[in-house]
Design a protein around this motif. Structure first.
Motif, short mmCIF file in Angstrom:
data_model
loop_
_atom_site.label_atom_id
_atom_site.label_comp_id
_atom_site.label_asym_id
_atom_site.label_seq_id
_atom_site.Cartn_x
_atom_site.Cartn_y
_atom_site.Cartn_z
N SER A 22 0.82 -1.40 0.01
CA SER A 22 -0.29 0.01 0.29
C SER A 22 0.82 1.21 -0.07
N HIS A 23 1.62 1.47 1.09
CA HIS A 23 3.09 2.46 0.30
C HIS A 23 3.50 2.33 -0.41
N GLN A 24 3.96 1.52 -1.34
CA GLN A 24 4.73 1.31 -2.66
C GLN A 24 3.48 2.22 -3.39
N LEU A 25 2.44 1.50 -3.50
CA LEU A 25 1.50 2.42 -4.36
C LEU A 25 1.30 3.38 -4.36
N MET A 26 0.36 3.88 -2.91
CA MET A 26 -0.12 5.40 -2.70
C MET A 26 1.16 6.38 -3.35
N ALA A 214 -6.16 -8.84 5.63
CA ALA A 214 -5.24 -8.39 4.66
C ALA A 214 -3.96 -9.57 5.57
N GLU A 215 -3.34 -9.61 4.24
CA GLU A 215 -1.78 -10.96 4.00
C GLU A 215 -0.83 -10.51 5.27
N SER A 216 -0.81 -8.79 4.81
CA SER A 216 -0.04 -7.82 5.68
C SER A 216 -0.22 -7.29 6.99
N GLY A 217 -1.32 -7.93 7.73
CA GLY A 217 -1.87 -7.22 8.91
C GLY A 217 -0.58 -7.94 9.58
N GLU A 218 -0.71 -6.53 10.45
CA GLU A 218 0.30 -7.02 12.36
C GLU A 218 -0.25 -7.52 13.35
N ASP A 219 -1.74 -7.82 12.68
CA ASP A 219 -2.74 -8.57 14.03
C ASP A 219 -2.75 -9.75 13.53
N SER A 220 -2.76 -10.98 14.65
CA SER A 220 -2.77 -11.75 13.92
C SER A 220 -4.14 -12.38 14.74
N ILE A 221 -5.63 -12.79 13.88
CA ILE A 221 -6.74 -13.12 14.54
C ILE A 221 -7.57 -14.36 14.40
N VAL A 448 -7.64 3.65 4.46
CA VAL A 448 -7.44 4.37 2.38
C VAL A 448 -6.31 2.85 2.33
N ALA A 449 -4.89 2.85 3.33
CA ALA A 449 -3.79 2.16 3.31
C ALA A 449 -4.16 0.53 3.18
N ALA A 450 -5.73 0.35 4.27
CA ALA A 450 -5.66 -0.59 4.09
C ALA A 450 -6.38 -1.32 3.53
N ALA A 451 -7.27 -0.43 2.50
CA ALA A 451 -8.16 -1.09 1.44
C ALA A 451 -7.00 -1.34 0.16
N ILE A 452 -5.90 -0.93 0.69
CA ILE A 452 -5.35 -1.16 -0.47
C ILE A 452 -4.69 -2.38 -0.66
N GLU A 453 -4.16 -2.45 0.40
CA GLU A 453 -3.54 -3.59 1.49
C GLU A 453 -4.19 -4.91 0.57
N GLN A 454 -5.52 -4.88 1.25
CA GLN A 454 -6.71 -5.65 0.71
C GLN A 454 -6.76 -5.76 -1.07
N ASN A 455 -6.59 -4.89 -1.57
CA ASN A 455 -7.49 -5.19 -2.83
C ASN A 455 -6.55 -4.29 -4.09
N ASN A 459 -0.42 -5.12 -11.31
CA ASN A 459 -0.33 -3.70 -11.73
C ASN A 459 -1.02 -1.46 -11.24
N GLY A 460 -1.54 -2.57 -10.54
CA GLY A 460 -2.08 -1.27 -9.09
C GLY A 460 -3.12 -1.21 -8.20
N ILE A 461 -3.65 -0.43 -7.87
CA ILE A 461 -4.55 -0.04 -6.28
C ILE A 461 -5.70 -1.25 -7.63
N ILE A 462 -6.56 -1.42 -6.50
CA ILE A 462 -7.66 -2.07 -6.83
C ILE A 462 -8.94 -1.65 -6.85
N TRP A 463 -9.58 -0.18 -6.14
CA TRP A 463 -10.42 0.71 -5.57
C TRP A 463 -11.41 0.13 -5.57
N PRO A 464 -12.46 -0.73 -4.34
CA PRO A 464 -13.79 -0.79 -4.09
C PRO A 464 -14.53 0.58 -4.50
N VAL A 465 -16.35 0.49 -4.90
CA VAL A 465 -16.10 1.75 -5.92
C VAL A 465 -16.38 2.91 -4.64
#
Lengths: 564, 564
Positions: A22-26, A214-221, A448-455, A459-465
């Motif tokens: 997410s940091h890279q893509l932003m 998201a796989e990159s999440g810091e927390d384990s649930i 905003v960043a979390a949404a990118i991690e998930q989507n 080729n880049g970001i895939i925003w939820p509408v």
């Protein structure tokens, strides 16, 4: 909107110091620019997304009956002294001295400020319940700001605070906020879970976190396949173990010359790891304690710390281990200690039979060990381990582990702040009563960043509408020289606007490849190409961001698809 | 919206420490609450008004082609060192040291941050012109924060910054912003003027202030009845004086034993004050100077300082006056100095005949003095005075003085920041060029207070409709017991909503007097009362906030009036 009138600056290079996607893509999409460590400027493109999130949060908070206001970011030390948090908050609190040598902090959260506001505004139970919220810039002086806006120092947070006469009314509002948060994250198109958090002294359901998965999440649930149970790994519990089986083996001392871990011992003996017991030596104020968990389990420090007498425990030193067990680490066990020790067994260990422990003698373990025969029944049995994938859940389902990014938190504070700050209202009987409080936070910029991690994809970001800067990009081929393309694109833009669909016209005149790469990188959900060839055929080229192929379709079908 | 679901807290008492009407009324209406000196929480009511202003500002900035983004409030020292403003900005800059001993400030303005953003984002003339803006919290560490949000330390500002290849293009955008500001303040329903500000080294029309006119304003503004000319008093100029008349009197020394001021001398001699000349003794690096202005005029320090050789002048001491003129103050004049002195005459003084000056002898003045006969023509003639009410303006009109509250500022910065921060783009010839910059500020939170200064009466605030928290208040009489009143009020609310009119239902169940007082205090432009009696008569009681009487009118007429 025309992109030629907007400001867009994308880059192909992946920034060297950005670890998270997410940091890279932003950065690549030009949504943010670093001003200093943990401080980011939101570009026009980034701000459009941030505002989309803010708007959804605001609408749902309003719908839930919360009332928006706004407090200063700079708050006086005196206020934070009232609750003791001037010191207790720690290094994350950015402290400031003004020109008159008065001390202030940059608000990292606003319990004190809102309670001060409330004690000026509220004097009677008749004014309660009330839930005040703000969407505001916050600051936390992170030691290691990183991951872009995921853990920035300055960030945007929605924080809400509710006030109630009774605990029951607080619980009602807590559920109301829980429902509002569920609507918010659902509307934003995110895959999320509400998770029971470790809530310290309050316990129960008084605190829940909302995580974007998201796989990159810091927390384990941990969640259960059997219900909507989900909890932070620190808090998650598996079902009670099955009753202990009968002893079938005799206790035997076996040589394990170099085998110091359960894994190595199990491999040497040809036994499943689940038959071994790990002995963790710790010290408490009352003395030496051996905590036992199954070889494939790990001690959960928070759970162990909550066992009676175990608060503030620490790992034992080698000297302490020698003094109590007469052995070096790697061969420890509950049998044959030199001094009387306390044993705290995990529930699963207490239910084991014919198990393997260290012999308290270098190079040896004991097999076929059984409770009540080879050693006394454990004095203390408790859940002191982390759950693992595949554990049985209390609801009959199976535990699964996923990773999450915390984006929201709902919390029943109780009267901690109102009592510390001497805030009372007159109740129905005319007596002064400290109101119960709840607090409810959402990390707006982090979403905003979390949404990118998930989507995202290669080729880049895939925003939820609902979060996309624009829903549709109308890409013009050769816009500078083709009047027909311009006219058709303008007309389409008008039709989309009439249908309430937010569209942007890419009239920058880039080569198609570069233009499409930009539109994919910045994550626009739908792309429509207007070209001379398409106009001749009476079609537009359409491609959804997640589709693998573009299609040529007529206007009516295009509008129908975009209307969804 | 129902007021019972909102949070409103008004008070009758005028707060003791609030000097300005706007500060008093914002506190009484419960729009703001003080957290600490110069730090205010905006209550739900206050925030509604603040957001109205923000929305108008945002819409007009967008319409004018500016692009919104947002920068951090906390900015690193290094950036401010690049322009030297870390030191030069002075005590208003709130300086902060973080946990790593790095220094930062809370942004009071953002020229450095936006130039840093621009030098990362912009590399070619093709990306110019561009105008970035943000609506953001700012901080200025005022020595004497006062007047509520009029001069708070933390406040909301809209700041925009434009970048251009040529000065002409900067001038074009400056006019574009000027027009946008005019639309903003017009839409907000404010009586305002664009005023030429003293713009230091840049001069000309390169800086203008927008002032809301109000008697309590801190700034004095001169405008002409003959055109839209308006200027800060520091800068305003009257027309050239009429040519000098012929000498008709002989120079005569008259006794003025105790008359040390022009007023006293004129009274003693029975002459108009306009016939006397005031001599102001100052020192410059080059020596002693006598500045002459007409007796009814005052020296304008900024104008005098701009006369060649007069930079950094200071008032002369009594000793210096004695040494050069041989007299004590009160009887000074340009005739009979002990040493050679420089005379700087205001244009109006140079055009006088038969005038009165001090005789440089205690207790005496000279009358009938004429240039070229009794003393040499003045070496330096310049406009060195403040304009006064009734002056002829250059456009043929008359000068009027009003007081204003500065709420906006447009400024052609030129290349000061881009050069200091080494920000260049490639121009059309491929050469690196520092872009010209403009900056454009609006004090968003200050506008709220300024609007109240301009629009209030004894009963409270009178909002212009575009800033009102709600346009219409529908007041219900006995709402808790009268189903018919409830039904009628609900229906009216629905009809108003359908007509796009923002209304609030006062369903709190207060006595009519207390309810009406609240609605007037918080400044709702239109009040409609729904009562059993009115329903029986088929009417609503309607009163505009500025009207002196209520009227009973039917629904159709009511809706027609509210639709405006």
């Amino acid at each position: 909107m025309r992109l030629s009138q907007f400001h867009l600056r994308t880059t192909k290079e992946t920034p060297a110091d950005a670890e998270l996607v997410s940091h890279q893509l932003m950065l690549r999409a030009g949504m943010i620019r670093k001003l200093a460590a943990g401080l980011y400027t939101w570009s026009p493109l980034g701000l459009r997304v941030l505002r989309k999130v803010e708007t959804v949060v605001r609408e749902e908070m309003d719908n839930a009956g919360a009332i928006e206001m706004i407090m200063p970011t700079i708050q006086p030390r005196e206020l934070w002294e009232e609750t003791g948090r001037w010191e207790k908050f720690g290094g994350q609190l950015l402290k400031i001295t003004d020109r008159k040598e008065q001390q202030f902090c940059y608000s990292p959260t606003a319990e004190e400020a809102v309670t001060d506001f409330a004690r000026q505004e509220l004097s009677s139970y008749k004014q309660l319940p009330v839930n005040f919220y703000q969407i505001q810039t916050k600051f936390r002086d992170e030691i290691r700001p990183r991951f872009g806006v995921m853990r920035a120092r300055e960030f945007v947070m929605k924080d809400a605070y509710s006030f109630h006469i009774t605990d029951e009314d607080l619980a009602r509002e807590y559920r109301n906020m829980h429902a509002a948060y569920t609507r918010i994250f659902t509307r934003l198109g995110l895959d999320f879970r509400a998770v029971q958090a470790d809530s310290g002294a309050i316990g129960g359901d008084a605190s829940q976190e909302f995580h974007v998965l998201a796989e990159s999440g810091e927390d384990s649930i941990a969640f259960s396949t059997g219900s909507d149970y989900a909890a932070n790994v620190e808090k998650a519990q598996a079902a009670e173990p099955a009753p202990r089986g009968a002893a079938t083996e005799a206790m035997t001392k076996v040589a394990t010359p170099t085998q110091k871990t359960c894994e190595d011992v199990a491999a040497l003996l040809g036994l499943p790891l689940q038959r071994t017991v790990k002995s963790v030596a710790v010290m408490t104020e009352a003395g030496f304690v051996l905590a036992l968990v199954r070889g494939d389990h790990a001690v959960n420090e928070i759970k162990l710390g909550k066992v009676a007498g175990m608060a503030d425990y620490r790992l034992a030193t080698e000297a302490e281990i020698q003094a109590h067990l007469g052995s070096e680490p790697g061969f420890l066990g509950p049998i044959g200690a030199k001094q009387a020790i306390r044993v705290v067994a995990d529930r699963d260990v207490a239910a084991m039979a014919d198990f393997v422990v260290g012999a308290n003698e270098a190079g040896f373990h004991l097999t076929g060990v059984n409770w009540g025969r080879d050693l006394p029944e454990p004095e203390t049995v408790a859940d002191i381990r982390n759950v693992i994938e595949g554990d049985k859940a209390a609801d009959g389902g199976e535990i699964r582990l996923v990773r999450g990014i915390e984006v929201g938190h709902v919390f029943q504070l109780g009267r901690k702040y109102s009592e510390a700050m001497k805030f009372t209202v007159l109740d129905e009987t005319g007596k002064a009563a400290a109101p119960a409080m709840g607090c409810y936070g959402i990390g707006v910029s982090r979403i905003v960043a979390a949404a990118i991690e998930q989507n995202h994809d290669a080729n880049g970001i895939i925003w939820p509408v609902p979060m996309a800067p624009w829903t549709v990009a109308v890409c013009m081929i050769n816009p500078k020289n083709d009047a027909a393309v311009n006219a058709a694109a303008e007309q389409l833009l008008g039709e989309l606007q009439s249908a309430g669909i937010e569209a942007v016209l890419d009239d920058r005149g880039l080569r198609p490849g570069a233009m499409f790469a930009d539109i994919e990188l910045i994550g626009i959900p739908h792309r429509v190409v207007v070209s001379e060839r398409g106009l001749a055929a009476g079609t537009f080229e359409y491609r959804a961001r997640r589709a693998t192929e573009a299609e040529n379709i007529g206007r009516d079908e295009l509008l129908a698809r975009l209307r969804g």
